[in-house]
Write an enzyme that holds these catalytic residues in place. Structure first.
Site, PDB file in Angstrom:
ATOM      1  N   LYS A  13       5.636 -18.259  63.250  1.00  0.00           N
ATOM      2  CA  LYS A  13       4.715 -17.823  64.223  1.00  0.00           C
ATOM      3  C   LYS A  13       3.825 -18.763  64.743  1.00  0.00           C
ATOM      4  CE  LYS A  13       3.464 -13.749  62.893  1.00  0.00           C
ATOM      5  NZ  LYS A  13       4.640 -13.503  61.480  1.00  0.00           N
ATOM      6  N   ARG A  89       1.334  -5.091  63.902  1.00  0.00           N
ATOM      7  CA  ARG A  89       1.842  -5.238  63.356  1.00  0.00           C
ATOM      8  C   ARG A  89       2.442  -3.734  62.613  1.00  0.00           C
ATOM      9  NH1 ARG A  89      -0.282 -10.082  60.798  1.00  0.00           N
ATOM     10  NH2 ARG A  89       1.110 -11.064  58.993  1.00  0.00           N
ATOM     11  N   ARG A 128       5.323 -23.602  50.523  1.00  0.00           N
ATOM     12  CA  ARG A 128       4.678 -23.842  51.517  1.00  0.00           C
ATOM     13  C   ARG A 128       3.339 -24.192  50.476  1.00  0.00           C
ATOM     14  NH1 ARG A 128       3.226 -19.715  56.461  1.00  0.00           N
ATOM     15  NH2 ARG A 128       2.300 -18.099  54.835  1.00  0.00           N
ATOM     16  N   ARG A 161      -1.086 -21.353  50.236  1.00  0.00           N
ATOM     17  CA  ARG A 161      -2.050 -19.731  50.208  1.00  0.00           C
ATOM     18  C   ARG A 161      -1.990 -18.199  49.293  1.00  0.00           C
ATOM     19  NH1 ARG A 161      -0.386 -17.883  56.727  1.00  0.00           N
ATOM     20  NH2 ARG A 161      -0.692 -15.908  55.265  1.00  0.00           N
ATOM     21  N   ARG A 172       4.843  -8.798  50.749  1.00  0.00           N
ATOM     22  CA  ARG A 172       4.797  -8.359  52.286  1.00  0.00           C
ATOM     23  C   ARG A 172       5.949  -8.326  53.250  1.00  0.00           C
ATOM     24  NH1 ARG A 172       2.610 -14.719  52.591  1.00  0.00           N
ATOM     25  NH2 ARG A 172       2.407 -14.521  54.607  1.00  0.00           N
TER      26      ARG A 172
END
Ligand code: AMP
Length: 217
Positions: A13, A89, A128, A161, A172
């Site tokens: 996104k 969300r 990531r 992160r 998540r």
């Protein structure tokens, strides 16, 4: 035109938002970025959000909606085209966004859903890496830097992160299935939902999104 970019964490996104807002002159609204800024600023909201985010859960609907409103209301006079990245969300947030659109006289958004299989998401998130200096993003599996831990662009240190750990990532994804996926039914019933396969590279996904926009808006 207003757009919601929807999808599980790691569906791309943020990457797609950056390209779309430039191309269509939209104003990018990322509730995740806004929450991370609040955490850095150590504001009361940031302090509350930090714990929730690091557990992989969702920030309370009231808190995140107040934050959203505080960001978009002042920008409204300069734009009538927002790209919502990471909001709504929950189904409750869909209704809150309906209310905000009405109050701010915004056209109800179209929704583009980026579909990515769970195995790919796990690798994207746990791999990531983000440069602590310039913000460039890499991936230990798919796009490693030339020197491990060092940014290819500015030689800054790479960071992760806090919510990209394997345990938090799994939480998540669980939260996404139970609380966020039902948002798709709501928008699907309204006939404004476009789902695309977002497994391939960013260029391919971008082409698919722009085709939907050009053909429908
Ligand atoms: P993101 O950068 O969009 O992946 O968001 C990072 C984290 O911020 C999420 O895992 C949530 O904990 C929180 N967050 C961001 N947007 C929302 C939202 N609309 N509602 C609730 N929590 C959110």
């Amino acid at each position: 035109m207003n757009l919601v970019l929807f999808g599980p964490p790691g569906s791309g996104k943020g990457t797609q938002s950056e390209r779309l807002v430039h191309h269509y002159s939209m104003t990018h609204i990322s509730t995740g970025d806004a929450l991370r800024a609040a955490i850095r600023a150590r504001s009361p909201l940031g302090i509350k959000a930090q714990e929730v985010i690091s557990r992989g859960e969702l920030v309370d609907d009231d808190m995140v909606t107040d934050l959203l409103e505080s960001i978009i209301a002042p920008k409204r006079k300069d734009t009538d085209s927002f790209l919502f990245d990471g909001y709504p969300r929950t189904v409750e947030q869909v209704h809150r966004l309906d209310g905000l659109c009405e109050t701010l006289n915004l056209v109800p958004p179209a929704v583009i859903n980026l579909h990515v299989p769970e195995e790919t998401i796990l690798l994207r998130l746990t791999g990531r890496r983000i440069c602590g200096h310039c913000g460039a993003t890499f991936n230990a599996y798919f796009r490693p830097t030339r020197v491990a831990g060092v940014c290819d662009v500015c030689s800054g240190p790479l960071t992760k992160r806090v919510d990209d750990s394997p345990e938090t990532t799994r939480e998540r994804l669980r939260v996404y299935s139970s609380q966020s996926a039902p948002v798709l039914d709501t928008y699907g019933e309204r006939g404004v939902l476009y789902t695309i396969d977002a497994t391939a590279g960013a260029d391919d996904v971008y082409r698919k999104i722009t085709r939907i926009i050009e053909e429908n808006y």
